[in-house]
Design an enzyme around this catalytic site. Structure first.
Site, PDB file in Angstrom:
ATOM      1  N   ASP A   1      10.377  27.885  41.163  1.00 34.29           N
ATOM      2  CA  ASP A   1      10.948  26.878  42.064  1.00 34.29           C
ATOM      3  C   ASP A   1      12.465  26.745  41.882  1.00 34.29           C
ATOM      4  OD1 ASP A   1      11.707  24.264  43.199  1.00 34.29           O
ATOM      5  OD2 ASP A   1       9.543  23.983  43.441  1.00 34.29           O
TER       6      ASP A   1
ATOM      7  N   ARG B   1      14.371  24.440  42.398  1.00 33.65           N
ATOM      8  CA  ARG B   1      14.850  23.128  41.948  1.00 33.65           C
ATOM      9  C   ARG B   1      14.741  22.953  40.436  1.00 33.65           C
ATOM     10  NH1 ARG B   1      10.808  20.076  45.866  1.00 33.65           N
ATOM     11  NH2 ARG B   1       9.543  21.722  44.924  1.00 33.65           N
TER      12      ARG B   1
ATOM     13  N   HIS C   1       6.452  21.452  36.352  1.00 26.19           N
ATOM     14  CA  HIS C   1       7.201  20.386  37.020  1.00 26.19           C
ATOM     15  C   HIS C   1       6.290  19.644  37.985  1.00 26.19           C
ATOM     16  CE1 HIS C   1       7.922  22.397  41.022  1.00 26.19           C
ATOM     17  NE2 HIS C   1       7.603  23.450  40.313  1.00 26.19           N
TER      18      HIS C   1
HETATM   19 CO    CO Z   1       6.439  25.037  40.920  1.00 21.86          CO
END
Ligand code: CO
Length: 213
Positions: free
Chosen positions: A49, A51, A103
């Site tokens: 990801d 982020r 996350h």
């Molecule tokens: Co993820």
């Protein structure tokens, strides 16, 4: 913020040149000394990801973090890619800490939870569906799907740590008394903070460190 302004490769190359100049200006000889060797003490296993940028989150510079990322931060015992990274990190680089970072709001975990079809990645995230099934009572008892997903993201980290503990790589490192601690953590997209899911797992507490399941 350039969120809605797609950057071309020329833009990225210009940013790269500016970054390299800035690094070299603040630490003359930075790249030359890094080119000679890397001596990271931490391996990061995290989600792909965008982020969750590994180095940035923990404030580490180039040369300080060895990184493996894949969709939903999985450690699968048949995944030669992940195992090769772990083996190189532990046996060759002698890293002392493995951070397994999940996350909240993970799209891979959410797709597995909802049984969504996303293509080839369905096969990849299949192990997360198994975690859902193994913990269906605990998840069902939570008040909302949002809380179930949050919990599943945590359970996923713990399962991946358990998988890591089953590798010959970790067994052998501990058998030869190599210093190695494993850290299950989860990152909050909402606040940018990492949370430890258990105390660090070492050779001496490995039997008791992880909750059952
Ligand atoms: Co993820």
């Amino acid at each position: 913020m350039a969120l809605h302004n797609p950057l071309g490769i020329e833009d990225l190359l210009a940013r790269n040149a500016a970054w390299a100049r800035k690094m070299e200006a603040s630490t003359p000889g930075f790249f030359r000394s890094l080119a000679e060797q890397q001596t990271p003490k931490h391996l990061w296993i995290g989600c792909s990801d965008s982020r969750v940028p590994a180095n940035e989150i923990v404030g580490l510079q180039p040369g300080e973090l060895f990184v493996h990322r894949n969709v939903a931060n999985l450690v699968q015992l048949a995944d030669l890619n992940c195992l090769a990274v772990v083996q190189f990190a532990v046996d060759v680089l002698k890293i002392e800490h493995i951070i397994v970072c999940g996350h909240y709001g993970c799209s891979g975990v959410r797709a597995a939870f909802r049984g969504e079809r996303v293509g080839l990645a369905d096969h990849w995230i299949r192990p997360v569906r198994d975690i859902c099934q193994d913990h269906d009572h605990e998840l069902a008892a939570l008040g909302s799907d949002e809380r179930r997903l949050d919990r599943l993201c945590e359970l996923n980290v713990l399962r991946q740590v358990r998988n890591l503990l089953q590798t010959q790589i970790v067994h052998d490192a501990w058998a030869r008394r190599q210093k190695l601690a494993i850290h299950p953590v989860i990152y909050g997209l909402q606040d940018g903070l990492l949370r430890q899911l258990t105390p660090p797992i070492t050779e001496s507490n490995r039997a008791a460190a992880l909750p059952a399941g």
